[in-house]
Structure formats: structure tokens, C-alpha cells
Motif scaffolding. Structure first.
Motif, PDB file in Angstrom:
ATOM      1  N   ILE A  81       0.848  -1.199   0.000  1.00  0.00           N
ATOM      2  CA  ILE A  81       0.000   0.000   0.000  1.00  0.00           C
ATOM      3  C   ILE A  81       0.880   1.245   0.000  1.00  0.00           C
ATOM      4  O   ILE A  81       1.729   1.421   0.876  1.00  0.00           O
ATOM      5  N   ALA A  82       0.655   2.128  -0.990  1.00  0.00           N
ATOM      6  CA  ALA A  82       1.417   3.383  -1.066  1.00  0.00           C
ATOM      7  C   ALA A  82       0.700   4.506  -0.316  1.00  0.00           C
ATOM      8  O   ALA A  82       1.328   5.381   0.271  1.00  0.00           O
ATOM      9  N   GLN A  83      -0.639   4.464  -0.351  1.00  0.00           N
ATOM     10  CA  GLN A  83      -1.417   5.497   0.336  1.00  0.00           C
ATOM     11  C   GLN A  83      -2.802   4.960   0.648  1.00  0.00           C
ATOM     12  O   GLN A  83      -3.359   4.170  -0.126  1.00  0.00           O
ATOM     13  N   MET A  84      -3.353   5.377   1.778  1.00  0.00           N
ATOM     14  CA  MET A  84      -4.706   4.966   2.166  1.00  0.00           C
ATOM     15  C   MET A  84      -5.515   6.213   2.481  1.00  0.00           C
ATOM     16  O   MET A  84      -5.035   7.121   3.167  1.00  0.00           O
ATOM     17  N   ASN A  85      -6.726   6.281   1.935  1.00  0.00           N
ATOM     18  CA  ASN A  85      -7.571   7.459   2.091  1.00  0.00           C
ATOM     19  C   ASN A  85      -8.987   7.012   2.382  1.00  0.00           C
ATOM     20  O   ASN A  85      -9.454   6.037   1.781  1.00  0.00           O
ATOM     21  N   VAL A  86      -9.692   7.698   3.279  1.00  0.00           N
ATOM     22  CA  VAL A  86     -11.091   7.368   3.561  1.00  0.00           C
ATOM     23  C   VAL A  86     -11.929   8.630   3.479  1.00  0.00           C
ATOM     24  O   VAL A  86     -11.571   9.669   4.041  1.00  0.00           O
ATOM     25  N   GLY A  87     -13.040   8.534   2.734  1.00  0.00           N
ATOM     26  CA  GLY A  87     -14.014   9.621   2.698  1.00  0.00           C
ATOM     27  C   GLY A  87     -15.284   9.151   3.381  1.00  0.00           C
ATOM     28  O   GLY A  87     -15.735   8.027   3.159  1.00  0.00           O
ATOM     29  N   ARG A  88     -15.859   9.999   4.240  1.00  0.00           N
ATOM     30  CA  ARG A  88     -17.099   9.628   4.916  1.00  0.00           C
ATOM     31  C   ARG A  88     -17.935  10.880   5.132  1.00  0.00           C
ATOM     32  O   ARG A  88     -17.424  12.001   5.100  1.00  0.00           O
TER      33      ARG A  88
END
Length: 213
Positions: free
Chosen positions: A156-163
């Protein structure tokens, strides 16, 4: 230009998310993008939408014509009003099943970023391999997905969460160094907290659409 790059990448993303033939595709240019060569930016979006869909090469010269030939209505709107971003490109792609919204901007001088997908605000890469998963915003879910990626040797290079609100529906975006195997995707999909998984392959950083001088 950077706006052309964002539009092209958003087109490729939208094409891979469309579950049925695209009927109408709208590109809205806000801020600086509205004062640039909007015809070229629109052509870049059309080229992205058709990339991988046709045997003949799609480029900035023929993309709009080929899109219309496939029955896709292309619409462009502009607004020079500044939003939260000095440049924002929003795309809305309609099929008979749904309309999907995706928006991008530029960070610094050269980094294209995905800042919205559906109703969710993000700040994700817009290049390389992305795993998108809709899920319930519950403790431990991010760790579980990360563990599955580790099991299947997906870095994993980057993890993003939208909520929208804590504990509700959310969208996770993982930028990964290699495409996950079908088995890895299936294991993520089996988690009861996850409702859908999509894998999207975008051009690497620095790639450009065909037909640029």
C-alpha cells in the motif's frame, strides 16, 4: 496542461467504474481550468472515457468524434468562481443505471489528485492502481483490509477514507504498487462491513494522453 491531465485521468477512472454503456458525460471546469483551452481539456476527458474501449487508437484529435459515434453526449460547463481549490474539474457520467461523480484538482505544480468520488470528499492519488471499497465506518476495518493486502503481497502506497458522518457509509481508496489478485479482491469483498470493491488501473505518474504535440 495539468487540467488536461486531470480530465484525462478522470475519464479513465469513470470508464472503469461505469457498469453500463455511458449515455451522457458532463465536465465542469472551475477556477483556473475555466480560463484555459477548454476544448482541449474536454477532448482529454473524452479520450480517457474511450481509452481501452476501442480497437483504434483514441487521441485528442478524434476523441470527441468517436465519443459521439458511440452515442455519448458530451457536455461542458465553466465557472471562473474559485472554490476550495484554485482549479477543480468535476465530471458526472450517466448510464441507464446510475450517475457517478468524480472530481480532481492539482496539488503543488504537478500532482493530480482525486478529491471527490460520489458523495465522498477525498485526497487520493490519481495515478497507478487503486482499490476502491464502500464500507461501514467501523473500528478495525482499515486494519483488516491492510492485513489482507499484506497476506497477498500487495504493498500500500497510500490509504484514504471519505465519509459523511462517523459510523456511517464510507469510501476507502487504497493506492497500491501492484494490481491485487482476484483472490485478494474476493477476500476483501467477503468482509460483511464492505458492500462493494472496484479495482481501477490509471496511467502512471507523468504519463500523457496520445495526440499531444
Amino acid at each position: 496542461s495539468q487540467s488536461l491531465d486531470i480530465a484525462w485521468r478522470l475519464g479513465i477512472l469513470q470508464a472503469q467504474l461505469a457498469k453500463a454503456p455511458i449515455r451522457r458525460a458532463t465536465i465542469a471546469l472551475h477556477g483556473r481550468a475555466a480560463n484555459q483551452n477548454t476544448r482541449l481539456i474536454r477532448a482529454g476527458f473524452a479520450a480517457g472515457l474511450l481509452e481501452g474501449a476501442l480497437e483504434q487508437q483514441v487521441n485528442l484529435v478524434n476523441a470527441e468524434y468517436l465519443a459521439q459515434e458511440r452515442g455519448i453526449e458530451l457536455v461542458e460547463t465553466t465557472s471562473s468562481m474559485v472554490t476550495d481549490f484554485h482549479t477543480l474539474i468535476r465530471t458526472d457520467v450517466e448510464t441507464d443505471q446510475e450517475t457517478v461523480t468524480a472530481a480532481g484538482t492539482v496539488r503543488g505544480l504537478q500532482y493530480s489528485r482525486l478529491v471527490r468520488l460520489g458523495p465522498y470528499r477525498l485526497d487520493s492519488f490519481l495515478d497507478g492502481n487503486l482499490i476502491l471499497y464502500h464500507h461501514q465506518d467501523k473500528p478495525g476495518l482499515i486494519g483488516a483490509v491492510g492485513t489482507i493486502c499484506g497476506e497477498y503481497n500487495v504493498n500500500i502506497a497510500q490509504m484514504n477514507v471519505g465519509r459523511r458522518e462517523p459510523g456511517g457509509d464510507a469510501l476507502g481508496v487504497l493506492a497500491v504498487d501492484s494490481l491485487p489478485s482476484a483472490a485478494a479482491v474476493e477476500k476483501i469483498r467477503k468482509d460483511p462491513r464492505i458492500s462493494s470493491v472496484n479495482v481501477v488501473k490509471l496511467p502512471p505518474f507523468g504519463a500523457r494522453p496520445a495526440g499531444l504535440p
